[in-house]
Design a protein around this motif. Sequence first.
Motif, PDB file in Angstrom:
ATOM      1  N   GLN A 133      -6.675   2.106  -7.598  1.00 43.41           N
ATOM      2  CA  GLN A 133      -5.807   3.265  -7.384  1.00 43.41           C
ATOM      3  C   GLN A 133      -5.231   3.265  -5.970  1.00 43.41           C
ATOM      4  N   ALA A 134      -6.054   2.949  -4.989  1.00 48.10           N
ATOM      5  CA  ALA A 134      -5.595   2.914  -3.602  1.00 48.10           C
ATOM      6  C   ALA A 134      -4.552   1.819  -3.404  1.00 48.10           C
ATOM      7  N   ARG A 135      -4.762   0.666  -4.045  1.00 49.44           N
ATOM      8  CA  ARG A 135      -3.793  -0.428  -3.926  1.00 49.44           C
ATOM      9  C   ARG A 135      -2.462  -0.037  -4.559  1.00 49.44           C
ATOM     10  N   LYS A 136      -2.513   0.638  -5.701  1.00 47.03           N
ATOM     11  CA  LYS A 136      -1.274   1.092  -6.356  1.00 47.03           C
ATOM     12  C   LYS A 136      -0.566   2.104  -5.473  1.00 47.03           C
ATOM     13  N   GLN A 137      -1.327   3.028  -4.913  1.00 48.05           N
ATOM     14  CA  GLN A 137      -0.742   4.027  -4.025  1.00 48.05           C
ATOM     15  C   GLN A 137      -0.121   3.359  -2.798  1.00 48.05           C
ATOM     16  N   GLN A 138      -0.786   2.360  -2.241  1.00 49.03           N
ATOM     17  CA  GLN A 138      -0.244   1.661  -1.079  1.00 49.03           C
ATOM     18  C   GLN A 138       1.045   0.932  -1.437  1.00 49.03           C
ATOM     19  N   ALA A 139       1.106   0.354  -2.632  1.00 45.42           N
ATOM     20  CA  ALA A 139       2.335  -0.319  -3.076  1.00 45.42           C
ATOM     21  C   ALA A 139       3.481   0.679  -3.172  1.00 45.42           C
ATOM     22  N   GLU A 140       3.189   1.885  -3.667  1.00 47.70           N
ATOM     23  CA  GLU A 140       4.215   2.930  -3.752  1.00 47.70           C
ATOM     24  C   GLU A 140       4.675   3.354  -2.364  1.00 47.70           C
ATOM     25  N   ILE A 141       3.734   3.506  -1.451  1.00 46.46           N
ATOM     26  CA  ILE A 141       4.072   3.878  -0.069  1.00 46.46           C
ATOM     27  C   ILE A 141       4.917   2.785   0.575  1.00 46.46           C
ATOM     28  N   ASP A 142       4.526   1.532   0.364  1.00 49.52           N
ATOM     29  CA  ASP A 142       5.290   0.418   0.922  1.00 49.52           C
ATOM     30  C   ASP A 142       6.711   0.398   0.370  1.00 49.52           C
ATOM     31  N   TRP A 143       6.857   0.654  -0.932  1.00 48.73           N
ATOM     32  CA  TRP A 143       8.181   0.692  -1.557  1.00 48.73           C
ATOM     33  C   TRP A 143       9.026   1.792  -0.921  1.00 48.73           C
ATOM     34  N   LEU A 144       8.445   2.985  -0.783  1.00 49.45           N
ATOM     35  CA  LEU A 144       9.185   4.098  -0.176  1.00 49.45           C
ATOM     36  C   LEU A 144       9.549   3.794   1.274  1.00 49.45           C
ATOM     37  N   GLU A 199      15.043   6.014  -9.880  1.00 49.71           N
ATOM     38  CA  GLU A 199      14.483   4.773  -9.343  1.00 49.71           C
ATOM     39  C   GLU A 199      13.090   5.010  -8.773  1.00 49.71           C
ATOM     40  N   ALA A 200      12.904   6.119  -8.081  1.00 51.96           N
ATOM     41  CA  ALA A 200      11.604   6.444  -7.504  1.00 51.96           C
ATOM     42  C   ALA A 200      10.568   6.664  -8.612  1.00 51.96           C
ATOM     43  N   LYS A 201      10.955   7.390  -9.652  1.00 55.99           N
ATOM     44  CA  LYS A 201      10.036   7.633 -10.773  1.00 55.99           C
ATOM     45  C   LYS A 201       9.684   6.335 -11.473  1.00 55.99           C
ATOM     46  N   ALA A 202      10.660   5.449 -11.657  1.00 55.92           N
ATOM     47  CA  ALA A 202      10.409   4.174 -12.311  1.00 55.92           C
ATOM     48  C   ALA A 202       9.435   3.331 -11.494  1.00 55.92           C
ATOM     49  N   ALA A 203       9.582   3.358 -10.186  1.00 55.68           N
ATOM     50  CA  ALA A 203       8.693   2.575  -9.330  1.00 55.68           C
ATOM     51  C   ALA A 203       7.268   3.126  -9.360  1.00 55.68           C
ATOM     52  N   VAL A 204       7.130   4.439  -9.390  1.00 54.75           N
ATOM     53  CA  VAL A 204       5.809   5.060  -9.425  1.00 54.75           C
ATOM     54  C   VAL A 204       5.136   4.809 -10.758  1.00 54.75           C
ATOM     55  N   ASN A 205       5.881   4.896 -11.846  1.00 54.06           N
ATOM     56  CA  ASN A 205       5.309   4.741 -13.177  1.00 54.06           C
ATOM     57  C   ASN A 205       5.257   3.293 -13.649  1.00 54.06           C
ATOM     58  N   GLY A 206       5.953   2.419 -12.957  1.00 52.53           N
ATOM     59  CA  GLY A 206       6.040   1.017 -13.383  1.00 52.53           C
ATOM     60  C   GLY A 206       4.982   0.214 -12.849  1.00 52.53           C
TER      61      GLY A 206
END
Length: 79
Positions: A38-49, A72-79
């Motif tokens: 979960q933390a890695r996924k969250q970090q990937a989202e933060i890095d994308w933003l 685009e933001a929703k797709a990145a978070v859910n993808g």
Amino acid sequence: MARQSISLTPPNDEWLKSQVDNQEYSSKSELVNDLIRQARKQQAEIDWLRTKLEKAENGGFTSDTKEQILAEAKAAVNG
């Protein structure tokens, strides 16, 4: 699989035990691995933003609509 030894504060250890006791997870290891995923996924989202913000700051205004940016933001978070 790599084996690690970690020290936990008493409240964190109790919380881990309660999750296993409640059968949310079969072991502390499974729970810790899930938390790390979960933390890695969250970090990937933060890095994308962060990348999007840096691009916007360096590139000026975007031609995308609010709806396109949100989609685009929703797709990145859910993808």
